[in-house]
Design a protein around this motif. Structure first.
Motif, PDB file in Angstrom:
ATOM      1  N   LEU A  15      -1.605  -4.088   1.227  1.00 40.10           N
ATOM      2  CA  LEU A  15      -0.360  -4.046   1.998  1.00 40.10           C
ATOM      3  C   LEU A  15      -0.402  -5.070   3.114  1.00 40.10           C
ATOM      4  N   THR A  21       8.827  -4.649  -0.522  1.00 39.81           N
ATOM      5  CA  THR A  21       8.345  -3.439  -1.181  1.00 39.81           C
ATOM      6  C   THR A  21       8.624  -3.456  -2.677  1.00 39.81           C
ATOM      7  N   THR A  22       9.771  -4.004  -3.078  1.00 42.33           N
ATOM      8  CA  THR A  22      10.116  -4.014  -4.504  1.00 42.33           C
ATOM      9  C   THR A  22       9.118  -4.814  -5.331  1.00 42.33           C
ATOM     10  N   SER A  25       6.545  -1.976  -5.820  1.00 40.45           N
ATOM     11  CA  SER A  25       7.019  -0.689  -6.335  1.00 40.45           C
ATOM     12  C   SER A  25       7.460  -0.805  -7.785  1.00 40.45           C
ATOM     13  N   LEU A  51      -2.957   2.089  -2.808  1.00 42.14           N
ATOM     14  CA  LEU A  51      -2.538   1.155  -1.763  1.00 42.14           C
ATOM     15  C   LEU A  51      -3.666   1.019  -0.751  1.00 42.14           C
ATOM     16  N   SER A  53      -5.189  -1.383   2.888  1.00 41.09           N
ATOM     17  CA  SER A  53      -4.868  -2.331   3.956  1.00 41.09           C
ATOM     18  C   SER A  53      -6.104  -2.544   4.815  1.00 41.09           C
ATOM     19  N   SER A  61       6.847  -2.718   6.128  1.00 37.95           N
ATOM     20  CA  SER A  61       7.320  -3.770   5.226  1.00 37.95           C
ATOM     21  C   SER A  61       8.680  -4.280   5.676  1.00 37.95           C
ATOM     22  N   ILE A  65      10.344  -0.194   6.020  1.00 38.87           N
ATOM     23  CA  ILE A  65       9.736   0.867   5.219  1.00 38.87           C
ATOM     24  C   ILE A  65       8.267   0.956   5.596  1.00 38.87           C
ATOM     25  N   LEU A  67       4.651   1.922   4.995  1.00 37.67           N
ATOM     26  CA  LEU A  67       3.791   2.177   3.843  1.00 37.67           C
ATOM     27  C   LEU A  67       2.429   2.650   4.338  1.00 37.67           C
ATOM     28  N   PRO A  85       1.675  -8.665  -3.170  1.00 37.17           N
ATOM     29  CA  PRO A  85       3.122  -8.624  -2.931  1.00 37.17           C
ATOM     30  C   PRO A  85       3.697  -9.945  -2.449  1.00 37.17           C
TER      31      PRO A  85
END
Length: 336
Positions: A15, A21-22, A25, A51, A53, A61, A65, A67, A85
Protein backbone atom coordinates in the motif's frame (compact mmCIF):
# COMPACT_ATOMS: atom_id res chain seq x y z
CA UNK A 1 9.71 -18.29 -23.22
CA UNK A 2 8.00 -17.91 -19.83
CA UNK A 3 6.75 -21.13 -18.25
CA UNK A 4 3.06 -21.78 -18.81
CA UNK A 5 2.47 -22.48 -15.11
CA UNK A 6 2.43 -19.93 -12.31
CA UNK A 7 2.19 -20.48 -8.56
CA UNK A 8 -0.32 -18.24 -6.77
CA UNK A 9 -0.30 -19.44 -3.19
CA UNK A 10 0.86 -16.11 -1.71
CA UNK A 11 -0.15 -12.74 -3.16
CA UNK A 12 1.08 -9.54 -1.56
CA UNK A 13 -0.16 -5.99 -2.18
CA UNK A 14 2.00 -3.09 -0.96
CA UNK A 15 0.00 0.00 0.00
CA UNK A 16 1.20 3.48 -0.89
CA UNK A 17 -0.24 6.91 -0.25
CA UNK A 18 -2.26 8.42 -3.11
CA UNK A 19 -2.59 5.02 -4.78
CA UNK A 20 -5.61 4.23 -6.97
CA UNK A 21 -7.63 1.67 -5.03
CA UNK A 22 -9.24 0.23 -8.16
CA UNK A 23 -5.82 -0.80 -9.48
CA UNK A 24 -5.60 -3.40 -6.69
CA UNK A 25 -9.25 -4.05 -5.77
CA UNK A 26 -10.13 -5.20 -9.29
CA UNK A 27 -7.34 -7.81 -9.56
CA UNK A 28 -8.02 -8.95 -5.97
CA UNK A 29 -11.70 -9.50 -6.81
CA UNK A 30 -10.74 -11.35 -9.99
CA UNK A 31 -8.46 -13.64 -7.97
CA UNK A 32 -11.29 -14.27 -5.49
CA UNK A 33 -13.61 -15.21 -8.36
CA UNK A 34 -10.95 -17.46 -9.86
CA UNK A 35 -10.56 -19.25 -6.53
CA UNK A 36 -14.31 -19.86 -6.37
CA UNK A 37 -14.48 -21.18 -9.95
CA UNK A 38 -11.46 -23.40 -9.36
CA UNK A 39 -13.07 -24.93 -6.28
CA UNK A 40 -16.26 -25.53 -8.29
CA UNK A 41 -14.09 -27.72 -10.51
CA UNK A 42 -13.19 -29.72 -7.39
CA UNK A 43 -9.67 -28.33 -7.24
CA UNK A 44 -8.02 -27.53 -3.93
CA UNK A 45 -7.20 -23.88 -4.52
CA UNK A 46 -6.11 -21.50 -1.78
CA UNK A 47 -4.69 -18.03 -2.35
CA UNK A 48 -3.44 -16.00 0.60
CA UNK A 49 -3.85 -12.33 -0.40
CA UNK A 50 -2.47 -9.83 2.11
CA UNK A 51 -2.22 -6.04 2.12
CA UNK A 52 1.06 -4.76 3.55
CA UNK A 53 2.76 -1.43 4.18
CA UNK A 54 5.88 0.05 5.71
CA UNK A 55 5.62 -0.54 9.47
CA UNK A 56 2.10 -1.92 8.95
CA UNK A 57 0.53 1.55 9.15
CA UNK A 58 -2.83 2.35 7.47
CA UNK A 59 -2.59 4.20 4.15
CA UNK A 60 -4.90 6.88 2.76
CA UNK A 61 -5.46 6.23 -0.93
CA UNK A 62 -6.67 8.64 -3.56
CA UNK A 63 -10.36 9.20 -2.95
CA UNK A 64 -9.79 9.35 0.83
CA UNK A 65 -10.17 5.60 1.26
CA UNK A 66 -8.30 4.41 4.35
CA UNK A 67 -6.67 1.05 3.70
CA UNK A 68 -5.59 -1.07 6.66
CA UNK A 69 -2.81 -3.60 6.01
CA UNK A 70 -2.65 -6.98 7.72
CA UNK A 71 1.15 -6.96 7.97
CA UNK A 72 4.22 -4.84 7.44
CA UNK A 73 6.58 -5.30 4.52
CA UNK A 74 9.29 -6.94 6.61
CA UNK A 75 6.99 -9.78 7.75
CA UNK A 76 5.23 -10.35 4.43
CA UNK A 77 7.26 -13.51 3.59
CA UNK A 78 8.20 -14.60 0.07
CA UNK A 79 5.42 -13.82 -2.41
CA UNK A 80 4.43 -15.65 -5.57
CA UNK A 81 2.64 -12.62 -7.05
CA UNK A 82 2.85 -8.95 -6.13
CA UNK A 83 0.19 -6.46 -7.23
CA UNK A 84 1.85 -3.07 -7.47
CA UNK A 85 -0.75 -0.25 -7.53
CA UNK A 86 -1.04 2.77 -9.79
CA UNK A 87 -0.41 6.17 -8.21
CA UNK A 88 -2.53 9.27 -8.64
CA UNK A 89 -0.95 12.00 -10.80
CA UNK A 90 2.84 12.48 -10.78
CA UNK A 91 4.31 9.36 -9.10
CA UNK A 92 7.78 10.76 -8.45
CA UNK A 93 7.12 12.38 -5.01
CA UNK A 94 5.76 9.03 -3.77
CA UNK A 95 8.72 7.17 -5.27
CA UNK A 96 11.14 9.45 -3.41
CA UNK A 97 9.35 8.69 -0.12
CA UNK A 98 9.14 4.93 -0.68
CA UNK A 99 12.71 3.70 -0.31
CA UNK A 100 11.65 0.82 1.97
CA UNK A 101 9.07 -0.36 -0.57
CA UNK A 102 11.60 -0.23 -3.40
CA UNK A 103 14.11 -2.25 -1.38
CA UNK A 104 11.32 -4.75 -0.62
CA UNK A 105 10.52 -4.99 -4.36
CA UNK A 106 14.15 -5.91 -5.10
CA UNK A 107 14.16 -8.50 -2.33
CA UNK A 108 10.91 -10.09 -3.48
CA UNK A 109 12.14 -10.23 -7.07
CA UNK A 110 15.34 -11.95 -5.97
CA UNK A 111 13.19 -14.60 -4.26
CA UNK A 112 11.31 -15.32 -7.51
CA UNK A 113 8.14 -13.22 -7.24
CA UNK A 114 6.11 -12.29 -10.32
CA UNK A 115 4.95 -8.67 -10.51
CA UNK A 116 1.74 -7.20 -11.93
CA UNK A 117 2.35 -3.43 -12.12
CA UNK A 118 -0.51 -1.01 -12.76
CA UNK A 119 -0.12 2.32 -14.54
CA UNK A 120 2.29 4.77 -12.95
CA UNK A 121 3.29 2.14 -10.39
CA UNK A 122 5.91 1.30 -13.01
CA UNK A 123 7.96 4.18 -11.57
CA UNK A 124 8.60 2.06 -8.46
CA UNK A 125 9.85 -0.83 -10.59
CA UNK A 126 11.97 1.52 -12.67
CA UNK A 127 13.48 3.06 -9.54
CA UNK A 128 14.46 -0.42 -8.36
CA UNK A 129 16.57 -0.88 -11.50
CA UNK A 130 14.80 -4.14 -12.39
CA UNK A 131 13.45 -2.66 -15.63
CA UNK A 132 16.76 -1.38 -16.99
CA UNK A 133 17.00 -2.40 -20.66
CA UNK A 134 13.62 -4.14 -20.34
CA UNK A 135 10.24 -3.34 -21.99
CA UNK A 136 7.62 -1.54 -19.91
CA UNK A 137 4.48 0.54 -20.28
CA UNK A 138 2.54 3.01 -18.15
CA UNK A 139 -0.31 5.50 -18.30
CA UNK A 140 0.00 7.47 -21.52
CA UNK A 141 -0.14 10.87 -19.79
CA UNK A 142 3.08 10.24 -17.80
CA UNK A 143 4.93 8.05 -20.27
CA UNK A 144 7.18 10.77 -21.68
CA UNK A 145 8.00 12.17 -18.23
CA UNK A 146 8.93 8.74 -16.90
CA UNK A 147 10.95 8.06 -20.03
CA UNK A 148 13.06 11.12 -19.15
CA UNK A 149 13.43 9.99 -15.52
CA UNK A 150 14.36 6.44 -16.51
CA UNK A 151 16.11 6.49 -19.90
CA UNK A 152 17.36 2.91 -19.40
CA UNK A 153 13.79 1.55 -19.44
CA UNK A 154 12.49 0.54 -22.88
CA UNK A 155 9.04 2.13 -22.72
CA UNK A 156 6.58 0.88 -25.34
CA UNK A 157 4.05 3.69 -26.01
CA UNK A 158 1.91 1.61 -28.37
CA UNK A 159 1.34 -1.32 -26.00
CA UNK A 160 -1.00 -1.41 -23.00
CA UNK A 161 0.64 -4.57 -21.61
CA UNK A 162 4.30 -5.56 -21.54
CA UNK A 163 6.22 -8.43 -20.06
CA UNK A 164 9.88 -8.47 -19.04
CA UNK A 165 10.46 -11.94 -17.63
CA UNK A 166 8.50 -11.98 -14.35
CA UNK A 167 7.51 -8.29 -14.55
CA UNK A 168 4.18 -7.49 -16.22
CA UNK A 169 3.15 -3.87 -16.71
CA UNK A 170 -0.35 -2.63 -17.58
CA UNK A 171 -1.03 0.91 -18.78
CA UNK A 172 -4.61 1.23 -17.49
CA UNK A 173 -7.12 -0.37 -15.14
CA UNK A 174 -8.85 -2.02 -18.10
CA UNK A 175 -5.56 -3.52 -19.22
CA UNK A 176 -4.97 -4.71 -15.64
CA UNK A 177 -8.16 -6.77 -16.06
CA UNK A 178 -6.84 -8.22 -19.31
CA UNK A 179 -3.52 -9.00 -17.67
CA UNK A 180 -5.16 -10.71 -14.71
CA UNK A 181 -7.08 -13.00 -17.07
CA UNK A 182 -3.71 -14.11 -18.43
CA UNK A 183 -2.23 -14.53 -14.92
CA UNK A 184 -5.22 -16.63 -13.86
CA UNK A 185 -4.95 -18.73 -17.02
CA UNK A 186 -1.31 -19.53 -16.24
CA UNK A 187 -2.11 -20.39 -12.63
CA UNK A 188 -5.52 -22.09 -12.83
CA UNK A 189 -6.12 -22.99 -16.44
CA UNK A 190 -8.05 -21.73 -19.44
CA UNK A 191 -11.55 -22.69 -18.26
CA UNK A 192 -11.29 -20.75 -15.00
CA UNK A 193 -9.72 -17.77 -16.79
CA UNK A 194 -12.51 -17.66 -19.37
CA UNK A 195 -15.18 -17.70 -16.68
CA UNK A 196 -13.48 -14.83 -14.85
CA UNK A 197 -13.16 -12.91 -18.14
CA UNK A 198 -16.91 -13.28 -18.74
CA UNK A 199 -17.61 -11.61 -15.40
CA UNK A 200 -15.02 -8.84 -15.39
CA UNK A 201 -13.70 -7.95 -18.84
CA UNK A 202 -15.62 -10.00 -21.38
CA UNK A 203 -16.57 -7.04 -23.54
CA UNK A 204 -13.27 -5.14 -23.55
CA UNK A 205 -10.45 -7.64 -23.73
CA UNK A 206 -8.57 -9.08 -26.64
CA UNK A 207 -6.38 -12.16 -26.18
CA UNK A 208 -3.24 -11.38 -24.19
CA UNK A 209 -1.14 -13.21 -26.77
CA UNK A 210 -2.27 -10.75 -29.47
CA UNK A 211 -1.83 -7.49 -27.60
CA UNK A 212 1.14 -7.59 -25.23
CA UNK A 213 4.79 -6.78 -25.87
CA UNK A 214 7.30 -9.15 -24.31
CA UNK A 215 11.05 -9.46 -24.12
CA UNK A 216 10.63 -12.82 -25.86
CA UNK A 217 7.46 -12.14 -27.84
CA UNK A 218 6.41 -14.88 -30.25
CA UNK A 219 7.18 -12.60 -33.16
CA UNK A 220 10.74 -12.14 -31.93
CA UNK A 221 11.60 -15.45 -30.28
CA UNK A 222 14.59 -15.90 -32.57
CA UNK A 223 13.45 -18.84 -34.70
CA UNK A 224 12.97 -17.19 -38.08
CA UNK A 225 11.46 -20.29 -39.68
CA UNK A 226 8.77 -20.50 -36.98
CA UNK A 227 8.10 -16.74 -37.21
CA UNK A 228 7.51 -17.14 -40.94
CA UNK A 229 5.21 -20.08 -40.32
CA UNK A 230 3.20 -18.12 -37.74
CA UNK A 231 2.73 -15.32 -40.28
CA UNK A 232 1.75 -17.85 -42.94
CA UNK A 233 -0.85 -19.42 -40.64
CA UNK A 234 -2.39 -16.01 -39.90
CA UNK A 235 -2.62 -15.29 -43.63
CA UNK A 236 -4.20 -18.70 -44.39
CA UNK A 237 -6.59 -18.94 -41.44
CA UNK A 238 -9.54 -19.77 -43.75
CA UNK A 239 -7.73 -22.52 -45.67
CA UNK A 240 -7.91 -26.26 -45.15
CA UNK A 241 -4.36 -26.86 -43.91
CA UNK A 242 -2.59 -30.20 -43.50
CA UNK A 243 0.80 -31.28 -42.19
CA UNK A 244 2.37 -31.53 -45.64
CA UNK A 245 1.72 -27.85 -46.28
CA UNK A 246 3.46 -26.90 -43.03
CA UNK A 247 6.44 -29.03 -43.95
CA UNK A 248 6.57 -27.42 -47.39
CA UNK A 249 6.48 -23.90 -45.90
CA UNK A 250 9.24 -24.61 -43.36
CA UNK A 251 11.38 -27.23 -45.11
CA UNK A 252 11.58 -29.12 -41.81
CA UNK A 253 10.78 -32.70 -40.94
CA UNK A 254 7.60 -33.34 -38.95
CA UNK A 255 9.53 -34.14 -35.78
CA UNK A 256 11.77 -31.07 -36.03
CA UNK A 257 8.84 -28.79 -36.85
CA UNK A 258 6.84 -29.97 -33.84
CA UNK A 259 9.82 -29.59 -31.50
CA UNK A 260 10.85 -26.12 -32.69
CA UNK A 261 7.28 -24.79 -32.83
CA UNK A 262 6.59 -25.97 -29.29
CA UNK A 263 9.87 -24.49 -28.04
CA UNK A 264 8.94 -21.13 -29.59
CA UNK A 265 5.23 -20.91 -28.73
CA UNK A 266 4.50 -23.52 -26.08
CA UNK A 267 2.04 -25.41 -28.27
CA UNK A 268 1.81 -27.50 -31.44
CA UNK A 269 1.27 -25.85 -34.87
CA UNK A 270 -2.32 -27.05 -35.12
CA UNK A 271 -3.15 -26.00 -31.55
CA UNK A 272 -1.75 -22.57 -32.43
CA UNK A 273 -3.88 -22.48 -35.59
CA UNK A 274 -6.96 -23.48 -33.58
CA UNK A 275 -6.32 -20.59 -31.16
CA UNK A 276 -5.97 -18.16 -34.08
CA UNK A 277 -9.26 -19.35 -35.54
CA UNK A 278 -11.20 -19.20 -32.29
CA UNK A 279 -9.86 -15.70 -31.53
CA UNK A 280 -10.86 -14.61 -35.03
CA UNK A 281 -14.35 -16.04 -34.50
CA UNK A 282 -14.72 -14.14 -31.21
CA UNK A 283 -13.79 -10.86 -32.92
CA UNK A 284 -16.32 -11.48 -35.71
CA UNK A 285 -19.03 -12.29 -33.19
CA UNK A 286 -18.31 -9.01 -31.38
CA UNK A 287 -17.98 -6.76 -34.41
CA UNK A 288 -20.24 -8.17 -37.18
CA UNK A 289 -23.73 -9.48 -37.83
CA UNK A 290 -22.51 -12.47 -39.81
CA UNK A 291 -24.33 -15.72 -39.14
CA UNK A 292 -22.66 -18.42 -37.06
CA UNK A 293 -22.17 -20.52 -40.21
CA UNK A 294 -20.57 -17.60 -42.07
CA UNK A 295 -18.23 -16.90 -39.18
CA UNK A 296 -17.25 -20.56 -38.98
CA UNK A 297 -16.45 -20.71 -42.69
CA UNK A 298 -14.52 -17.41 -42.66
CA UNK A 299 -12.38 -18.73 -39.83
CA UNK A 300 -11.45 -22.08 -41.33
CA UNK A 301 -14.13 -24.28 -39.71
CA UNK A 302 -15.90 -26.25 -42.44
CA UNK A 303 -18.33 -27.85 -39.98
CA UNK A 304 -20.41 -25.25 -38.05
CA UNK A 305 -21.44 -27.84 -35.43
CA UNK A 306 -17.80 -28.74 -34.76
CA UNK A 307 -16.98 -25.03 -34.57
CA UNK A 308 -19.74 -24.45 -32.00
CA UNK A 309 -18.49 -27.32 -29.83
CA UNK A 310 -14.89 -26.07 -29.96
CA UNK A 311 -15.96 -22.48 -29.27
CA UNK A 312 -18.02 -23.49 -26.23
CA UNK A 313 -15.17 -25.62 -24.90
CA UNK A 314 -12.80 -22.65 -25.19
CA UNK A 315 -15.07 -19.76 -24.06
CA UNK A 316 -17.56 -21.63 -21.84
CA UNK A 317 -20.40 -20.19 -23.98
CA UNK A 318 -21.80 -21.23 -27.33
CA UNK A 319 -21.32 -18.63 -30.14
CA UNK A 320 -24.87 -17.24 -29.91
CA UNK A 321 -24.72 -16.77 -26.15
CA UNK A 322 -21.25 -15.24 -26.45
CA UNK A 323 -22.56 -12.70 -28.98
CA UNK A 324 -25.57 -11.82 -26.80
CA UNK A 325 -23.34 -11.44 -23.76
CA UNK A 326 -20.93 -9.12 -25.54
CA UNK A 327 -23.57 -7.10 -27.35
CA UNK A 328 -25.48 -6.64 -24.13
CA UNK A 329 -22.46 -4.97 -22.52
CA UNK A 330 -21.41 -2.71 -25.37
CA UNK A 331 -22.64 0.89 -25.42
CA UNK A 332 -22.24 4.00 -27.52
CA UNK A 333 -22.68 7.73 -27.11
CA UNK A 334 -25.45 9.29 -29.17
CA UNK A 335 -24.06 12.69 -30.12
CA UNK A 336 -27.12 13.83 -32.09
Amino acid sequence: MVSDSLRLQRVRVPLLEHMLTTSISLPMEMLAAATMYSRMEQKKTSIDVQLCSHNGTPVLSHGNILLTPSMDLSSSSKADLILLPALWRNPMPIVRRSRETIDWIREQYSHGATFCVAGTGVALMAESGLLDHQPATTHWYYLNRLRKHYPEVLFKPHHLITRAGRIYCAGSVNSVADLMVHIIKRAMGRDVANRVAQQFSHEIRRPFEQTHYADDHTTSHGDEIIVNLQDWLRQHIQDDIDSQQLLAVTGLTQRTLNRRFREATGMSPFHYLQQLRLNHCAELLKATDLSITEIALQSGFNDPDYFSRQFKQHYQLNPSDFRRSVRGKLFYLDTQ
